[in-house]
Motif scaffolding. Sequence first.
Motif, PDB file in Angstrom:
ATOM      1  N   TYR A 187       0.830  -1.195   0.000  1.00  0.00           N
ATOM      2  CA  TYR A 187       0.000   0.000   0.000  1.00  0.00           C
ATOM      3  C   TYR A 187       0.868   1.251   0.000  1.00  0.00           C
ATOM      4  O   TYR A 187       1.872   1.324   0.719  1.00  0.00           O
ATOM      5  N   SER A 188       0.461   2.227  -0.775  1.00  0.00           N
ATOM      6  CA  SER A 188       1.029   3.575  -0.647  1.00  0.00           C
ATOM      7  C   SER A 188       0.252   4.290   0.456  1.00  0.00           C
ATOM      8  O   SER A 188      -0.975   4.166   0.541  1.00  0.00           O
ATOM      9  N   VAL A 189       0.982   5.032   1.278  1.00  0.00           N
ATOM     10  CA  VAL A 189       0.378   5.670   2.451  1.00  0.00           C
ATOM     11  C   VAL A 189       0.734   7.156   2.465  1.00  0.00           C
ATOM     12  O   VAL A 189       1.858   7.534   2.119  1.00  0.00           O
ATOM     13  N   ALA A 190      -0.208   7.944   2.868  1.00  0.00           N
ATOM     14  CA  ALA A 190       0.018   9.392   2.915  1.00  0.00           C
ATOM     15  C   ALA A 190      -0.534   9.980   4.201  1.00  0.00           C
ATOM     16  O   ALA A 190      -1.389   9.385   4.859  1.00  0.00           O
ATOM     17  N   TRP A 191      -0.023  11.136   4.525  1.00  0.00           N
ATOM     18  CA  TRP A 191      -0.584  11.951   5.595  1.00  0.00           C
ATOM     19  C   TRP A 191      -1.166  13.216   4.960  1.00  0.00           C
ATOM     20  O   TRP A 191      -0.526  13.840   4.097  1.00  0.00           O
ATOM     21  N   PHE A 192      -2.349  13.562   5.412  1.00  0.00           N
ATOM     22  CA  PHE A 192      -2.999  14.820   5.060  1.00  0.00           C
ATOM     23  C   PHE A 192      -3.259  15.576   6.355  1.00  0.00           C
ATOM     24  O   PHE A 192      -3.242  14.985   7.434  1.00  0.00           O
ATOM     25  N   ARG A 193      -3.537  16.848   6.243  1.00  0.00           N
ATOM     26  CA  ARG A 193      -3.906  17.610   7.433  1.00  0.00           C
ATOM     27  C   ARG A 193      -4.995  18.609   7.086  1.00  0.00           C
ATOM     28  O   ARG A 193      -5.095  19.069   5.944  1.00  0.00           O
ATOM     29  N   GLN A 194      -5.774  18.930   8.111  1.00  0.00           N
ATOM     30  CA  GLN A 194      -6.867  19.878   7.933  1.00  0.00           C
ATOM     31  C   GLN A 194      -6.874  20.850   9.099  1.00  0.00           C
ATOM     32  O   GLN A 194      -7.129  20.452  10.247  1.00  0.00           O
ATOM     33  N   ALA A 195      -6.569  22.094   8.793  1.00  0.00           N
ATOM     34  CA  ALA A 195      -6.613  23.152   9.796  1.00  0.00           C
ATOM     35  C   ALA A 195      -8.046  23.664   9.921  1.00  0.00           C
ATOM     36  O   ALA A 195      -8.848  23.507   8.993  1.00  0.00           O
ATOM     37  N   PRO A 196      -8.385  24.279  11.044  1.00  0.00           N
ATOM     38  CA  PRO A 196      -9.747  24.780  11.240  1.00  0.00           C
ATOM     39  C   PRO A 196     -10.171  25.736  10.124  1.00  0.00           C
ATOM     40  O   PRO A 196      -9.457  26.687   9.805  1.00  0.00           O
ATOM     41  N   GLY A 197     -11.316  25.455   9.525  1.00  0.00           N
ATOM     42  CA  GLY A 197     -11.844  26.315   8.484  1.00  0.00           C
ATOM     43  C   GLY A 197     -11.165  26.181   7.140  1.00  0.00           C
ATOM     44  O   GLY A 197     -11.471  26.959   6.219  1.00  0.00           O
ATOM     45  N   LYS A 198     -10.279  25.209   7.010  1.00  0.00           N
ATOM     46  CA  LYS A 198      -9.563  25.044   5.747  1.00  0.00           C
ATOM     47  C   LYS A 198      -9.777  23.650   5.184  1.00  0.00           C
ATOM     48  O   LYS A 198     -10.258  22.751   5.870  1.00  0.00           O
ATOM     49  N   GLU A 199      -9.390  23.492   3.933  1.00  0.00           N
ATOM     50  CA  GLU A 199      -9.523  22.194   3.288  1.00  0.00           C
ATOM     51  C   GLU A 199      -8.430  21.242   3.766  1.00  0.00           C
ATOM     52  O   GLU A 199      -7.372  21.660   4.225  1.00  0.00           O
ATOM     53  N   ARG A 200      -8.701  19.967   3.611  1.00  0.00           N
ATOM     54  CA  ARG A 200      -7.701  18.956   3.915  1.00  0.00           C
ATOM     55  C   ARG A 200      -6.652  18.964   2.798  1.00  0.00           C
ATOM     56  O   ARG A 200      -6.997  18.958   1.616  1.00  0.00           O
ATOM     57  N   VAL A 201      -5.381  19.000   3.193  1.00  0.00           N
ATOM     58  CA  VAL A 201      -4.307  19.094   2.205  1.00  0.00           C
ATOM     59  C   VAL A 201      -3.252  18.008   2.414  1.00  0.00           C
ATOM     60  O   VAL A 201      -3.081  17.496   3.528  1.00  0.00           O
ATOM     61  N   PHE A 202      -2.570  17.720   1.366  1.00  0.00           N
ATOM     62  CA  PHE A 202      -1.517  16.708   1.355  1.00  0.00           C
ATOM     63  C   PHE A 202      -0.311  17.176   2.157  1.00  0.00           C
ATOM     64  O   PHE A 202       0.077  18.349   2.073  1.00  0.00           O
ATOM     65  N   VAL A 203       0.290  16.232   2.889  1.00  0.00           N
ATOM     66  CA  VAL A 203       1.495  16.537   3.656  1.00  0.00           C
ATOM     67  C   VAL A 203       2.672  15.706   3.165  1.00  0.00           C
ATOM     68  O   VAL A 203       3.729  16.255   2.841  1.00  0.00           O
ATOM     69  N   ALA A 204       2.493  14.391   3.125  1.00  0.00           N
ATOM     70  CA  ALA A 204       3.603  13.519   2.741  1.00  0.00           C
ATOM     71  C   ALA A 204       3.051  12.171   2.297  1.00  0.00           C
ATOM     72  O   ALA A 204       1.948  11.786   2.672  1.00  0.00           O
ATOM     73  N   GLN A 205       3.846  11.473   1.506  1.00  0.00           N
ATOM     74  CA  GLN A 205       3.469  10.157   0.986  1.00  0.00           C
ATOM     75  C   GLN A 205       4.692   9.261   0.962  1.00  0.00           C
ATOM     76  O   GLN A 205       5.801   9.719   0.670  1.00  0.00           O
ATOM     77  N   ILE A 206       4.474   7.978   1.261  1.00  0.00           N
ATOM     78  CA  ILE A 206       5.509   6.973   1.071  1.00  0.00           C
ATOM     79  C   ILE A 206       4.923   5.890   0.178  1.00  0.00           C
ATOM     80  O   ILE A 206       3.857   5.332   0.457  1.00  0.00           O
ATOM     81  N   SER A 207       5.609   5.636  -0.904  1.00  0.00           N
ATOM     82  CA  SER A 207       5.121   4.683  -1.891  1.00  0.00           C
ATOM     83  C   SER A 207       5.436   3.258  -1.459  1.00  0.00           C
ATOM     84  O   SER A 207       6.371   3.012  -0.707  1.00  0.00           O
ATOM     85  N   TRP A 208       4.641   2.322  -1.963  1.00  0.00           N
ATOM     86  CA  TRP A 208       4.940   0.917  -1.714  1.00  0.00           C
ATOM     87  C   TRP A 208       6.149   0.483  -2.544  1.00  0.00           C
ATOM     88  O   TRP A 208       6.793  -0.504  -2.214  1.00  0.00           O
TER      89      TRP A 208
END
Length: 124
Positions: free
Chosen positions: A31-52
């Motif tokens: 599986y490829s896995v990623a982290w996203f984050r969502q600040a208050p009042g904002k959209e969820r955005v990409f942070v980092a990914q590690i590929s399989w």
Amino acid sequence: VQLQASGGGLVQAGNSLILSCAASESTFSAYSVAWFRQAPGKERVFVAQISWVSRVTYYADSVKGRFTISRDKADNTVYLQMNSLKPEDTAVYYCAARRLGYGLLDTQLSYDYWGQGTQVTVSS
């Protein structure tokens, strides 16, 4: 696949945190896995990914050089080491996964499985 995110908390700016994303899937290495984050009042955005594939990693420009994504040897857990934290890093952090996947996958639609989120608060 069930994902369990943990490790969030309240820290002062400049300090570090490690987030963990544990998977219930025995073949999580595929599986490829990623982290996203969502600040208050904002959209969820990409942070980092590690590929399989060869554990290739990708980062958002805002965290490059400060955050490191990795997987443990058993490939059941993915980590996000966050150093030199800034108040603007405050958000709920989500881990996400998809089977296989190639190249940069930085959109929410790229992932089929999501963890419940863990709060990271950075005080100034």
